[in-house]
Design a protein around this motif. Structure first.
Motif, PDB file in Angstrom:
ATOM      1  N   ASP A  71      51.204  24.067  32.389  1.00 52.69           N
ATOM      2  CA  ASP A  71      50.815  24.596  31.442  1.00 52.69           C
ATOM      3  C   ASP A  71      51.397  25.811  30.286  1.00 52.69           C
ATOM      4  N   PRO A  72      52.266  26.239  30.201  1.00 53.99           N
ATOM      5  CA  PRO A  72      51.161  28.068  30.460  1.00 53.99           C
ATOM      6  C   PRO A  72      50.734  28.772  29.695  1.00 53.99           C
ATOM      7  N   ASN A  73      49.972  27.739  28.430  1.00 53.88           N
ATOM      8  CA  ASN A  73      49.226  28.487  27.955  1.00 53.88           C
ATOM      9  C   ASN A  73      47.521  27.894  28.936  1.00 53.88           C
ATOM     10  N   LEU A  74      47.277  27.048  29.710  1.00 54.09           N
ATOM     11  CA  LEU A  74      46.525  26.794  30.737  1.00 54.09           C
ATOM     12  C   LEU A  74      46.271  28.049  31.810  1.00 54.09           C
ATOM     13  N   THR A  75      47.920  28.654  32.253  1.00 56.90           N
ATOM     14  CA  THR A  75      47.686  29.691  33.012  1.00 56.90           C
ATOM     15  C   THR A  75      48.126  30.866  33.000  1.00 56.90           C
ATOM     16  N   ALA A  76      48.220  31.285  32.046  1.00 59.61           N
ATOM     17  CA  ALA A  76      48.626  32.987  31.432  1.00 59.61           C
ATOM     18  C   ALA A  76      47.096  33.677  32.069  1.00 59.61           C
ATOM     19  N   ASN A  77      45.885  33.212  32.058  1.00 60.84           N
ATOM     20  CA  ASN A  77      45.035  33.878  31.493  1.00 60.84           C
ATOM     21  C   ASN A  77      43.985  33.657  33.526  1.00 60.84           C
ATOM     22  N   LEU A  78      44.939  33.508  34.094  1.00 61.52           N
ATOM     23  CA  LEU A  78      44.643  32.293  35.130  1.00 61.52           C
ATOM     24  C   LEU A  78      44.792  34.010  36.614  1.00 61.52           C
ATOM     25  N   ASP A  79      43.627  34.197  37.097  1.00 66.78           N
ATOM     26  CA  ASP A  79      43.715  35.238  38.078  1.00 66.78           C
ATOM     27  C   ASP A  79      44.778  34.173  39.580  1.00 66.78           C
ATOM     28  N   VAL A  80      45.291  35.010  40.287  1.00 71.83           N
ATOM     29  CA  VAL A  80      46.272  35.004  40.977  1.00 71.83           C
ATOM     30  C   VAL A  80      45.766  35.427  42.837  1.00 71.83           C
ATOM     31  N   VAL A  81      45.916  34.580  43.476  1.00 64.52           N
ATOM     32  CA  VAL A  81      45.379  34.739  45.082  1.00 64.52           C
ATOM     33  C   VAL A  81      46.781  34.716  45.974  1.00 64.52           C
ATOM     34  N   TYR A  82      47.145  35.720  46.953  1.00 66.34           N
ATOM     35  CA  TYR A  82      48.586  35.424  47.020  1.00 66.34           C
ATOM     36  C   TYR A  82      47.628  35.383  48.661  1.00 66.34           C
ATOM     37  N   HIS A  83      48.131  34.718  49.265  1.00 68.56           N
ATOM     38  CA  HIS A  83      48.188  34.835  50.820  1.00 68.56           C
ATOM     39  C   HIS A  83      49.249  35.472  51.693  1.00 68.56           C
ATOM     40  N   VAL A  84      49.563  36.241  52.065  1.00 61.24           N
ATOM     41  CA  VAL A  84      50.406  37.154  52.880  1.00 61.24           C
ATOM     42  C   VAL A  84      50.525  37.067  54.026  1.00 61.24           C
ATOM     43  N   GLU A  85      51.035  36.560  54.968  1.00 65.06           N
ATOM     44  CA  GLU A  85      50.238  36.568  56.728  1.00 65.06           C
ATOM     45  C   GLU A  85      48.707  36.909  57.088  1.00 65.06           C
ATOM     46  N   GLY A  86      48.690  36.234  56.106  1.00 65.72           N
ATOM     47  CA  GLY A  86      46.449  36.001  56.220  1.00 65.72           C
ATOM     48  C   GLY A  86      46.181  37.191  55.790  1.00 65.72           C
ATOM     49  N   GLN A  87      46.759  37.313  54.893  1.00 68.03           N
ATOM     50  CA  GLN A  87      45.614  38.534  54.363  1.00 68.03           C
ATOM     51  C   GLN A  87      45.833  38.289  52.660  1.00 68.03           C
ATOM     52  N   ALA A  88      44.603  38.140  51.836  1.00 67.96           N
ATOM     53  CA  ALA A  88      44.606  37.429  50.532  1.00 67.96           C
ATOM     54  C   ALA A  88      44.280  38.289  49.309  1.00 67.96           C
ATOM     55  N   THR A  89      45.300  39.237  49.018  1.00 67.93           N
ATOM     56  CA  THR A  89      45.624  39.909  47.875  1.00 67.93           C
ATOM     57  C   THR A  89      45.060  38.476  46.801  1.00 67.93           C
ATOM     58  N   ARG A  90      44.284  40.086  44.905  1.00 68.32           N
ATOM     59  CA  ARG A  90      44.194  39.152  43.720  1.00 68.32           C
ATOM     60  C   ARG A  90      44.773  40.206  42.609  1.00 68.32           C
ATOM     61  N   THR A  91      45.215  39.037  42.096  1.00 65.67           N
ATOM     62  CA  THR A  91      45.575  39.611  40.601  1.00 65.67           C
ATOM     63  C   THR A  91      44.903  38.808  39.764  1.00 65.67           C
ATOM     64  N   ARG A  92      44.008  40.212  39.375  1.00 67.26           N
ATOM     65  CA  ARG A  92      42.663  40.112  38.543  1.00 67.26           C
ATOM     66  C   ARG A  92      43.698  40.132  36.598  1.00 67.26           C
ATOM     67  N   ARG A  93      43.576  38.280  35.766  1.00 59.74           N
ATOM     68  CA  ARG A  93      44.067  37.953  34.548  1.00 59.74           C
ATOM     69  C   ARG A  93      42.832  38.434  33.416  1.00 59.74           C
ATOM     70  N   SER A  94      42.221  37.669  34.650  1.00 60.60           N
ATOM     71  CA  SER A  94      40.604  37.552  33.648  1.00 60.60           C
ATOM     72  C   SER A  94      39.317  38.407  34.298  1.00 60.60           C
ATOM     73  N   ALA A  95      39.031  38.713  33.108  1.00 57.34           N
ATOM     74  CA  ALA A  95      37.570  39.199  33.839  1.00 57.34           C
ATOM     75  C   ALA A  95      35.964  38.531  33.041  1.00 57.34           C
ATOM     76  N   GLU A  96      36.441  37.110  33.404  1.00 57.74           N
ATOM     77  CA  GLU A  96      35.426  36.012  33.194  1.00 57.74           C
ATOM     78  C   GLU A  96      34.362  36.015  34.340  1.00 57.74           C
ATOM     79  N   ARG A  97      33.158  36.126  34.196  1.00 55.33           N
ATOM     80  CA  ARG A  97      32.013  35.937  34.564  1.00 55.33           C
ATOM     81  C   ARG A  97      31.214  35.461  34.716  1.00 55.33           C
ATOM     82  N   CYS A  98      29.410  35.243  35.462  1.00 46.49           N
ATOM     83  CA  CYS A  98      29.064  34.203  34.649  1.00 46.49           C
ATOM     84  C   CYS A  98      28.182  34.315  33.759  1.00 46.49           C
ATOM     85  N   PRO A  99      28.198  33.516  32.579  1.00 40.76           N
ATOM     86  CA  PRO A  99      27.608  33.224  31.455  1.00 40.76           C
ATOM     87  C   PRO A  99      26.453  33.396  30.813  1.00 40.76           C
ATOM     88  N   ILE A 100      26.183  33.823  29.905  1.00 43.78           N
ATOM     89  CA  ILE A 100      24.875  33.580  28.669  1.00 43.78           C
ATOM     90  C   ILE A 100      25.625  32.142  28.094  1.00 43.78           C
TER      91      ILE A 100
END
Length: 196
Positions: A71-100
């Protein structure tokens, strides 16, 4: 019942099509697309690994994750964590933080993960050496828990947001294995709260 019978039929066919030299290509149609590229030492090894991969994709959590990813409507804003050769890198698509927890936030919160006093968000975990390559996993948004009286996160040492872990079966580096994933978060009382 149909599902059980088809699994038995597929398993029997896997075992019996190879030794007698029958064509196993018919079975390929029940193997998920992602599993078709699996390699092995010989034809029998390939089919055994493909059967294990097929079983992975029958897991309820994996099926839920696959529906979310479709569902592209659900995944469009999800961050993605890529695992390559034991290292994880993150692509930020969301600025979501602890809410009030304001009145408008609660009215607009659409999922249980947003209304929990230990809220979380979903992200995509990507590993090219794993089947399934993508999994939807949870990430806690707060260190503490939301105080329902104030609407703010409380970090007082009495309670903490903790991930809810689940072991899920995957194929990693062509081997069937279980990996821990986070499925949500929960507000738990600190053990120190009762120590005196």
């Amino acid at each position: 019942m149909y599902f059980l019978l088809s699994s038995i039929l597929v398993s029997i066919t896997y075992v019996h099509c190879l030794p007698v030299g029958k064509d196993c290509n018919v079975i390929e149609s029940v193997v998920p697309e992602e599993c078709r590229s699996i390699k092995g030492e010989n034809q029998t090894d390939v089919w055994i690994k493909k059967e294990q991969c097929r079983e992975v994709f029958e897991d309820g959590y994996i099926q839920w994750s696959e529906r979310m990813l479709a569902d592209p409507n659900l995944t469009a804003n999800l961050d993605v964590v890529y695992h390559v050769e034991g290292q994880a890198t993150r692509t930020r698509r969301s600025a979501e933080r602890c809410p009030i927890f304001t009145e408008s936030y609660i009215k607009n919160a659409t999922g249980i993960q947003q209304r929990s006093i230990s809220p979380w968000r979903y992200l995509v975990d990507f590993d090219n050496n794993r089947h399934p390559k993508q999994l939807v996993v949870a990430e806690c948004l707060c260190n503490g828990c939301i105080n329902l009286e104030t609407g703010f996160e409380t970090i007082d040492g009495n309670a903490h947001s903790k991930p809810i872990m689940w072991l899920v079966n995957v194929i990693k580096d062509n081997v069937s294995t279980k990996i821990p994933i986070t499925t949500g978060c929960s507000c738990v009382a600190s053990i120190n709260q009762f120590a005196s």
